[in-house]
Design an enzyme around this catalytic site. Structure first.
Site, PDB file in Angstrom:
ATOM      1  N   GLU A 128       8.669   1.746 -11.364  1.00  0.00           N
ATOM      2  CA  GLU A 128       8.199   0.593 -10.587  1.00  0.00           C
ATOM      3  C   GLU A 128       8.180  -0.718 -11.379  1.00  0.00           C
ATOM      4  O   GLU A 128       7.228  -1.481 -11.295  1.00  0.00           O
ATOM      5  CB  GLU A 128       6.797   0.885 -10.020  1.00  0.00           C
TER       6      GLU A 128
HETATM    7  C1  NGO Z   1       3.561   6.457  -8.266  1.00  0.00           C
HETATM    8  C2  NGO Z   1       3.312   5.309  -9.202  1.00  0.00           C
HETATM    9  C3  NGO Z   1       1.927   5.374  -9.835  1.00  0.00           C
HETATM   10  C4  NGO Z   1       0.868   5.678  -8.801  1.00  0.00           C
HETATM   11  C5  NGO Z   1       1.223   6.953  -8.091  1.00  0.00           C
HETATM   12  C6  NGO Z   1       0.189   7.311  -7.027  1.00  0.00           C
HETATM   13  C7  NGO Z   1       4.681   6.795 -10.189  1.00  0.00           C
HETATM   14  C8  NGO Z   1       5.572   7.445 -11.144  1.00  0.00           C
HETATM   15  N1  NGO Z   1       4.346   5.524 -10.196  1.00  0.00           N
HETATM   16  O1  NGO Z   1       4.086   7.446  -9.170  1.00  0.00           O
HETATM   17  O2  NGO Z   1       1.660   4.152 -10.486  1.00  0.00           O
HETATM   18  O3  NGO Z   1      -0.379   5.826  -9.438  1.00  0.00           O
HETATM   19  O4  NGO Z   1       2.484   6.887  -7.486  1.00  0.00           O
HETATM   20  O5  NGO Z   1       0.478   8.492  -6.361  1.00  0.00           O
END
Ligand code: NGO
EC number: 3.2.1.52
Length: 652
Positions: free
Chosen positions: A331
């Site tokens: 992200e």
């Molecule tokens: C995503 C995000 C995290 C969140 C999570 C919540 C990943 C790899 N990045 O997973 O920052 O906490 O979802 O389910």
């Protein structure tokens, strides 16, 4: 009270005979009940019953595992279980842990277990294999073996032979200590529990927008400022280097490797807030306590960013004996694709230059990011094909499978689950179990899969109790996917095996989710006794904090011996779980002595801090109650008095 007082609860409990109608027997374990299910099981008609005078026999190389096993068995059996040296001949009594003679198929992590009427013999090629065999042996003993107080037994082990080894070498779980900080004691407790299911990697998500949780000497404000809050604005926290090394050593003693993660270049607000120089505009943002994602980025065009990353990774590598440094990489929405690739192509060599392999969320599989030696991509998507992962695999990467719609332990079970997220879907136990890590992603064959990992993100997960509730029973399901051969995969059989774990978790004090998909042995009744209605000595009833049940709670006086005393009734004699609900602010611990009918059953039972006086948490203690009326007393042992106590529940 003396710390070493050993209490034998004298009530005679006919444990093998107490069978709740419609439920599994309380004690009998069978070889078919083990989770993860072993590769081969050959039951026999024999039963081994651990005698009071048994010894644990070890060889050079297996003494540590023997000490670990003795530590578990001594608590509930009360037996001395001395560790003795195994001779060269075939062992004829006790429990032997041998590093020779195992079936060659067991490999580096497997074991062979032989149980006869005379002896239990575990054989493996490594101490890790023996440790895994010990986890099987624990599950072959009655659930009461997990009690922390002495129980009457008998300690029967079903006879036969198990030859067992894992499908995948990596079976992990992750805990996000950044969104909500979780103290060392919680991590250690979690380690003890995940070991029972042969989990061998614990990934710690040590940094995110909301907090930086590990001391870095060359950038001290990361911890002291960046670690000073968390989601919702609580006090946060961080691990000193000594504490982190303590976690690493505690895990290593349980054959678990810690994988530390510093998430970058996104998910970095805590670092950016701590050092203005890391921001492209030179201005430090405020600390962040929300739950948004994708807004922060290290400045990929500034040289100081790479000095920073190198310093952090150098100090982290020095604390990490394990092979992997996880660099996050998910992200990074505030970074362009080109900048992201430039950044990762500079960061990956920093990792390999420290003789570690790169692990990252699967976004590091982007084609513009180069392969690096022994690279691991962690798949967290919700689809069954992913070009980033197949690209990385085609260049030689291995994959750890954490599909968010199957393996994320922070997803709710159902819409009614009080905590958790649901962006990837609802994950009931069957959903967590019904997928094949070796064939989930097209273009990713089983040979490219290193293993599985169940991540627990903690946006909504605040207490140890929350961790238990979200991990159990799903983590054992994922553990079985990682360990057991695919040919054994069968939901109906798994449900039955999982059901038998329930009484064990109750005795271990694990507050698990009682999924309606599983036919848990009838839990009997739960009766709640409010503290404000109990007999109170040196305490006051108050109602000035939110979240209590009934009409109030008891605030103990600041004195040793102030106490709450409940009168409870049990229709028949038997095992009962005493569940105390309490709030303890940020106090580290206010232990209490728990007595049942005047007998001390838990000496200085720990009541750790809950973070806030409005955060209520439960601690469970398993005892034996006689039929009729019993008096249960919780008495403060420190000059601060005890925690605020909301109620006692008696689960039978
Ligand atoms: C995503 C995000 C995290 C969140 C999570 C919540 C990943 C790899 N990045 O997973 O920052 O906490 O979802 O389910």
């Amino acid at each position: 009270m003396t710390r070493f007082a050993r209490v034998v609860v004298t009530v005679l409990l006919a444990s093998t005979a107490v069978i709740v109608p419609g439920s599994a027997p309380a004690v009998a374990a069978t070889m078919a009940d083990v989770v993860p299910v072993p590769v081969t099981i050959q039951p026999s008609a024999a039963t081994y019953t651990l005698p009071a005078g048994a010894s644990i026999f070890t060889q050079s190389g297996s003494a540590d595992v023997g000490t670990y096993l003795a530590g578990i068995l001594r608590r509930s059996t009360g037996y001395a279980l001395p560790i003795a040296s195994a001779g060269s001949g075939e062992p004829t009594s006790g429990i032997s842990l041998l590093l020779s003679g195992a079936d060659p198929s067991v490999g580096a992590q497997g074991y062979q277990l032989d149980v006869t009427a005379a002896a239990v013999v575990l054989r493996a090629q490594t101490a890790t294999g023996l440790f895994n065999g010990v986890q099987t042996l624990r599950q072959l003993l009655p659930p009461e073996i997990e009690s922390t107080t002495v129980r009457p037994g008998p300690w029967a082990v079903p006879g036969g032979r198990i030859v067992d080894y894992p499908r995948f070498p990596y079976r992990g779980t992750m805990l996000d200590v950044a969104r909500h900080f979780h103290p060392v004691a919680t991590i250690k407790q979690h380690i003890d529990r995940i070991a029972l299911y042969k989990i061998n990697y614990l990934h710690l998500h040590l940094s995110d927008d909301q907090g930086w949780r590990i001391v870095v000497d060359s950038w001290p404000r990361l911890a002291t400022f960046g670690g000073s809050t968390q989601v919702g604005g609580g006090p946060g926290g961080y691990y000193t280097k000594a504490q982190f090394q303590d976690i690493v050593a505690y895990a290593a003693a349980r054959h678990i490797t810690i994988v530390p993660e510093i998430d970058m270049p996104g998910h970095t607000n805590a670092a950016l807030a701590s050092y203005a120089d890391l921001n492209c505009n030179g201005v430090a943002p405020a600390l962040y306590t929300g739950t948004g994602v994708g807004f922060s980025s290290l400045c990929t065009t500034k040289e100081i960013t790479y000095t920073f990353v190198n310093d952090v990774l150098t100090e982290l590598a020095a604390l990490t004996p394990g092979p992997y440094l996880h660099v996050g990489g998910d992200e990074a929405d505030a970074t362009s694709d080109a900048q992201y690739a430039t950044f990762m192509n500079r960061v990956q060599p920093l990792v390999t230059g420290k003789n570690k392999a790169v692990m990252g969320w699967h976004q590091i599989g982007a084609s513009a990011v180069q392969h690096s030696a022994n690279r691991i991509v962690q798949y967290w998507g919700t689809t069954t094909s992913d070009s980033l992962v197949s690209t990385a695999v085609s260049r030689g990467a291995k994959v750890v499978m954490s599909p968010a719609n199957k393996a994320y332990l922070d997803m709710k079970y159902t819409n009614a689950t009080p905590i958790g997220l649901s962006w990837a879907g609802l994950i009931e136990v069957q959903t967590a179990y019904e997928w094949n890590p070796g064939a989930h992603l097209s273009g990713v064959p089983a040979t490219a899969v290193l293993g599985v990992e169940a991540p627990m993100w903690t946006e909504t997960i605040v207490t140890e109790d929350h961790i238990e509730f979200m991990a159990f029973p799903r983590l054992p399901a994922i553990a079985e996917l990682g360990w057991s051969p695919w040919s054994t995969h069968n939901w109906t059989a798994f449900r039955a095996r999982l059901a038998v774990q329930g009484p064990r978790w109750t005795i271990m004090g694990i507050d698990f989710y009682r999924s309606p998909q599983i036919a848990w042995p009838a839990p009997g009744t739960t009766v709640r006794y409010e503290a404000e209605n109990a007999a109170i000595t040196q305490g006051v009833v108050e109602s000035n904090h939110a979240g209590y049940s009934g009409t109030g709670f008891v605030n103990y006086d600041s004195a040793v011996g102030s106490r709450v005393q409940w009168t409870v009734t049990a229709p028949t004699a038997g095992t009962a779980a005493l569940r105390f609900r309490y709030a303890n602010g940020t106090t580290v611990n206010r232990p209490m002595d728990i007595t049942v009918n005047g007998t001390l059953v838990a000496d200085e039972f720990a009541f750790t801090g809950t973070g806030a006086w409005t955060t209520w948490q439960t601690r469970t203690l398993t005892v034996t109650l006689p039929a009729g009326t019993s008096t249960i007393r919780a008495a403060a042992t420190t000059a601060n008095g005890g925690p605020n106590v909301d109620y006692l529940e008696v689960q039978r």
